[in-house]
Design an enzyme around this catalytic site. Structure first.
Site, PDB file in Angstrom:
ATOM      1  N   GLU A  66     -21.649   9.834  14.793  1.00 38.70           N
ATOM      2  CA  GLU A  66     -20.832  11.064  14.150  1.00 38.70           C
ATOM      3  C   GLU A  66     -19.486  10.656  14.749  1.00 38.70           C
ATOM      4  OE1 GLU A  66     -24.849  13.156  15.232  1.00 38.70           O
ATOM      5  OE2 GLU A  66     -23.482  11.712  16.098  1.00 38.70           O
ATOM      6  N   CYS A  94     -24.550  16.048  18.925  1.00 37.50           N
ATOM      7  CA  CYS A  94     -24.473  16.676  20.278  1.00 37.50           C
ATOM      8  C   CYS A  94     -23.440  17.462  20.575  1.00 37.50           C
ATOM      9  CB  CYS A  94     -24.507  15.369  21.305  1.00 37.50           C
ATOM     10  SG  CYS A  94     -22.988  14.417  21.402  1.00 37.50           S
ATOM     11  N   CYS A  97     -20.290  15.344  19.741  1.00 39.32           N
ATOM     12  CA  CYS A  97     -19.810  15.036  18.268  1.00 39.32           C
ATOM     13  C   CYS A  97     -19.651  16.292  17.503  1.00 39.32           C
ATOM     14  CB  CYS A  97     -21.187  14.594  17.772  1.00 39.32           C
ATOM     15  SG  CYS A  97     -21.376  12.788  18.417  1.00 39.32           S
TER      16      CYS A  97
END
Length: 167
Positions: A66, A94, A97
């Site tokens: 990402e 996460c 990201c």
């Protein structure tokens, strides 16, 4: 223990692009990286950027799928276009990201396998553990709405992780 969230129903367009992101997860794995992929799609259905996790290849710990997509895309596309775009990720973004998605202005996220299920694959190896904070927590703290759909296509999006992680 947190209950596992149910899989979400999704449109044929969303299913198509999640599968596309998941193919990038397989590419990442084949190249020796962690198996994650991402695709950013405009509201008109145009693929704006595709990326995979390349942390092992580059040695860059921020090289998540990402983040790579956002890093490459944001200088090229206006914030107005990003606001109406969707980032498809093979797995729940996460914290890092999710922050990159927030800062980019992307308005919608659809993800495959969720972090709770992903932790089962990752096991108890310290360097495989993540910060146990959902991307939704980051998005909920945003002053603007970021639509978040997931988990979706759990069986398919689990496939790149089977046999990958150390136990």
């Amino acid at each position: 223990m947190n209950p596992l969230p149910p899989a979400t129903e999704l449109s044929p367009k969303d299913a198509y692009f999640i599968r596309h992101a998941n193919r990038w997860a397989f590419t990442a794995r084949e190249r020796g990286n962690r198996p994650f992929g991402a695709v950013v799609v405009s509201s008109a259905g145009e693929v704006l950027m595709e990326a995979y996790c390349n942390t092992s290849e580059t040695g860059d710990c921020t090289g998540h799928a990402e983040t790579n997509a956002v890093r490459q895309l944001s200088p090229q596309v206006s914030r107005e276009v990003l606001a109406s775009s969707t980032l498809y990720s093979s797995a729940e973004p996460c914290v890092m990201c999710a922050g990159a998605i927030f800062w980019s202005g992307i308005g919608r996220v659809v993800f495959g396998i969720d972090a709770v299920r992903l932790r089962v694959f990752r096991g108890e190896v310290a360097e495989q553990k993540d910060a146990q904070l959902s991307c939704r927590d980051v998005f909920d703290a945003s002053p603007r709405a970021i639509e978040c759909i997931g988990p979706v296509l759990l069986d398919e999006c689990s496939q790149p992780h089977i046999g990958f992680w150390k136990s």
